[in-house]
Enzyme design. Structure first.
Site, PDB file in Angstrom:
ATOM      1  N   ASP A 442       0.826  -1.202   0.000  1.00 54.66           N
ATOM      2  CA  ASP A 442       0.000   0.000   0.000  1.00 54.66           C
ATOM      3  C   ASP A 442       0.869   1.265   0.000  1.00 54.66           C
ATOM      4  OD1 ASP A 442      -2.430   1.315   0.152  1.00 54.66           O
ATOM      5  OD2 ASP A 442      -3.161   0.122   1.836  1.00 54.66           O
ATOM      6  N   ASP A 506     -10.700   1.677  -3.701  1.00 51.34           N
ATOM      7  CA  ASP A 506     -11.335   1.327  -2.426  1.00 51.34           C
ATOM      8  C   ASP A 506     -12.850   1.432  -2.556  1.00 51.34           C
ATOM      9  OD1 ASP A 506      -9.168   0.599  -0.969  1.00 51.34           O
ATOM     10  OD2 ASP A 506      -8.985   2.473   0.152  1.00 51.34           O
TER      11      ASP A 506
HETATM   12  C1  DGJ Z   1      -5.967   1.379   1.813  1.00 53.18           C
HETATM   13  C2  DGJ Z   1      -6.234   0.250   0.872  1.00 53.18           C
HETATM   14  O1  DGJ Z   1      -6.722   0.728  -0.343  1.00 53.18           O
HETATM   15  C3  DGJ Z   1      -7.190  -0.742   1.506  1.00 53.18           C
HETATM   16  O2  DGJ Z   1      -7.495  -1.764   0.603  1.00 53.18           O
HETATM   17  C4  DGJ Z   1      -6.569  -1.277   2.757  1.00 53.18           C
HETATM   18  O3  DGJ Z   1      -5.453  -2.045   2.449  1.00 53.18           O
HETATM   19  C5  DGJ Z   1      -6.209  -0.147   3.697  1.00 53.18           C
HETATM   20  N1  DGJ Z   1      -5.421   0.851   3.056  1.00 53.18           N
HETATM   21  C6  DGJ Z   1      -5.473  -0.659   4.905  1.00 53.18           C
HETATM   22  O4  DGJ Z   1      -5.034   0.347   5.709  1.00 53.18           O
END
Ligand code: DGJ
Length: 702
Positions: A442, A506
């Site tokens: 990430d 997301d």
């Molecule tokens: C942002 C990501 O896009 C999510 O899928 C997840 O992994 C969160 N961070 C975790 O903090």
């Protein structure tokens, strides 16, 4: 004249005295002999205009103002205020039918530039460049941009904008006079990044018309321009956005510009897409050549920071029952990371969250024949972490000032050897001690002060993450990496060389995601794009969607689930099983075929599909996004098949909507034999769908 060509496109270069320009980039042409070459040059020679210079340069590769070019230059820089002007001559030239390398030199400026054009068999034009300072003293490089000429009929631009949970929103507008720019300086490509920009004719659609695209194979700061000059020149340009002082070349030093990736299509936007897919898939290490993309259950939305081993085991039981192939444990397993305020940067399994370590849960998962994957965010630290407390000077910052926080975190300066080695060795240890073949990586904040030891360092930070990924893969053969950045904040043509999957967004609401996935897939093949079935009531939009709509949305990508599947009711569980079975049976086609997007079904509904390369099979989805204006059902045609072959078209009823606004179904429902020609030109009558529902079609040659 030099002519590079492939099956569908050509690019023509002209050496004219000292200068070098691009005469033409577009549909493939044949240039039979010297006489034809001369005629083309004469045909394109511009008049010189009143009130302008006595010279009228063509589309100069280096666009030097000293030669009379009056648009944006390709190179900008200086030596502490002098040597800002340049005029390059060709020193050396080498070409084949599909590649051209030109060595330019300017002895007054003390610079050399090597530019290489490679037109691949998939009609992708790759451009590489290197700028070298060959004189005494430092050269302050401000930018090097690649430019390609556009034909007169290119009168619109299509590019993309967005934010968290709404990436890749299209904007299509006329090309006006002056420069239209997209610039990104988030230190990553970002949610607002266009991935590629497309110049096209106002009549160009998915299936027809001409389009010229240009994107950067780069994950850092970026520039994308379209320029229309008053002298008639129209061009598309792109490059790396350099911060002031970011590249200072001492004598003998070179700047290697990130690669640019362009294509011309006379088959509409689908041609742009299919050229990119063919090129990406032709790489020897392309991920589907290694193994089919495993159906993935990501735990983030299922448990967030609540890592309870017993609950996760229960979810794994259900995952095994429905056919999941990979389970990914997301944020929260390490250090003091029980929420997003602390622990980032301490990549050691937490005793508090996982008192028995990760070994037992991984074993439990593996015993069910499922792979295990783990989340990291190695470029970041919370200030409340052991690593920050020990090395507070390991963050990117303007000396004497702490950057504003983003999700309570700071950026680790990976250009510092100690910081880089810390991340590499901690991640390496976790991977060595556990059976982990997959990591989700990430990157959850912008780089606001990307300064290392006083100097801007986005470029080096970007190179460091590429190096780190490559090194982890070298140490752990077979390791796959998913690039995530608060969802789709680092999806680009640079990262595809280092990562194996992108978390597309997301946004897990199936309706919102249709648009995000449609346009993320413009140049990124679906096998790279994570697409997950979300919960019944979505966590982002709080909308309720049927399980059918959710699985159809997730099918055209690297499919998975992002949901506590123990909450799925009996009907949802059954559909999930069928979705997974269908995905496994058809993923080879979904991840290798040619893209077809309907020009007729756009707006309140989308129709798109993948046709096998041998045209023997296809899968299409019709997604009703909003209600249709006309109550009468639509006739839908299916393009891209072999017109003389006969096909059976069938509705995959077990995954499709099962409720319609009609008294009786269409006459052919649910299956019919038709020729490819009839499918493309007559089509079939659809039922009247309710909004937020869809149909899945399987088409097979008889
Ligand atoms: C942002 C990501 O896009 C999510 O899928 C997840 O992994 C969160 N961070 C975790 O903090």
């Amino acid at each position: 004249m030099i002519h590079l060509s492939q099956a569908r496109s050509s690019i023509l270069f002209e050496a004219d005295g000292d200068s070098f320009s691009i005469l033409y980039w577009g549909k493939k042409i044949v240039v039979a002999d010297k006489a034809a070459q001369e005629s083309i040059v004469r045909a394109l020679t511009k008049p010189s205009y009143h009130g302008a210079l006595d010279v009228s340069p063509g589309n100069l590769i280096l666009r030097e103002h000293s030669r009379g070019w009056m648009g944006h230059p390709a190179l900008r820089g200086h030596r502490s205020g002098v040597s800002a002007s340049n005029a390059f001559t060709v020193k050396n030239l080498h070409h084949t039918d599909s590649t051209l390398t030109i060595d330019f030199a300017d002895s007054i400026a003390g610079l050399e530039i090597k530019v290489t054009y490679t037109l691949t068999p998939s009609d992708i034009l790759l451009m590489d460049a290197e700028v070298t300072n060959v004189a005494e003293g430092d050269y302050y490089l401000e930018h090097f941009l690649y430019w390609l000429p556009l034909a007169e009929q290119a009168d619109e631009i299509l590019d993309f904008y967005g934010h968290w949970t709404k990436e890749r929103q299209p904007q299509r507008r006329s090309i006006g006079y002056g420069i239209t720019s997209r610039e990104g300086f988030e230190g990553r490509t970002g949610h607002d990044y266009t991935i590629t920009q497309v110049a096209l004719n106002h009549a160009t659609g998915f299936r027809h018309g001409e389009a010229w695209s240009l994107g950067m194979a780069w994950s850092g700061n970026n520039i994308a321009h379209v320029e229309r000059l008053i002298d008639g020149h129209k061009s598309i340009g792109a490059g790396e956005y350099l911060l002031p002082g970011e590249v200072i070349l001492a004598k003998g030093q070179s700047y290697k510009a990130p690669r640019a990736v362009a294509t011309f299509s006379d088959k509409g936007l689908d041609g742009v897409t299919n050229n990119h897919y063919t090129w990406i898939r032709s790489r020897s290490n392309h991920i589907t050549k290694v193994k089919p993309r495993p159906l993935t259950l990501n735990m983030w939305e299922a448990v967030y920071f609540d890592h309870t081993e017993a609950a996760i085991r229960k979810m794994v039981d259900k995952a095994a029952e429905i056919g999941v192939e990979r389970v990914v444990l997301d944020d929260g397993w390490f250090g003091s990371r029980r929420d997003d305020r602390s622990g980032l940067g301490d990549w050691v399994v937490s005793d508090e969250a996982w008192p028995n370590g990760l070994g037992p849960i991984i074993e439990y998962i593996n015993d069910k024949g499922i792979e295990f994957g783990l989340w990291f965010e190695g470029e970041m630290v919370n200030r409340d972490s052991d690593i920050y407390r020990a090395y507070p000077d390991w963050i990117l910052q303007e000396p004497g000032r702490i950057p504003v926080e983003g999700r309570y975190q700071q950026v680790l300066d990976l250009t510092k050897e100690g910081a880089y080695n810390h991340v590499l060795s901690q991640v390496d240890t976790v991977l060595t001690e556990n059976n982990i073949g997959y990591i989700k990586w990430d990157h959850n904040r912008h780089l606001t002060d990307p300064i290392s030891d006083g100097r801007p360092a986005v470029r080096q930070q970007t190179e460091a993450i590429y190096r780190l990924f490559d090194e982890l893969k070298r140490r752990h053969p077979g390791l796959e990496i998913e690039s995530c950045s608060s969802g789709g904040g680092r999806i680009d043509l640079g990262m595809i060389e280092h990562a194996d999957r992108f978390w597309t967004s997301d946004q897990n609401d199936a309706l919102e995601r249709q648009e995000i996935q449609r346009w993320s897939a413009l140049v990124i093949p679906p096998e790279f794009l994570g697409t997950h079935v979300g919960p019944t009531v979505g966590h982002q939009m709080h909308r309720t969607h049927s399980i059918s709509f959710r699985v159809l949305n997730a099918l055209f990508g690297h499919a998975g689930i992002e949901w506590n599947i123990n909450e799925a009711n009996a009907e949802e569980t059954e559909v999930l099983k069928k979705y997974i079975a269908f995905y496994k049976q058809h993923r080879n086609l979904l991840h290798s075929g040619t893209v077809v997007r309907s020009d007729e079904i756009v707006g309140s509904a989308y129709l798109y599909g993948t046709v096998a390369l041998d045209k023997k099979e296809a899968i299409f989805t019709y997604m009703q996004l909003t209600s249709i204006d006309n109550f009468g059902p639509l006739v839908t045609t299916f393009d891209g098949l072999d017109k003389d072959s006969r096909y059976q078209i069938s509705v995959v009823e077990e995954l499709s909507a099962n409720e319609f606004t009609q008294k009786s179904p269409p006459g052919w429902w649910p299956s019919l034999a038709l020729t490819g020609d009839h499918l493309a030109h007559i089509g079939v009558q659809l039922p009247v769908l309710k909004p937020e529902s869809g149909l899945l079609f399987h088409i097979k040659a008889l």
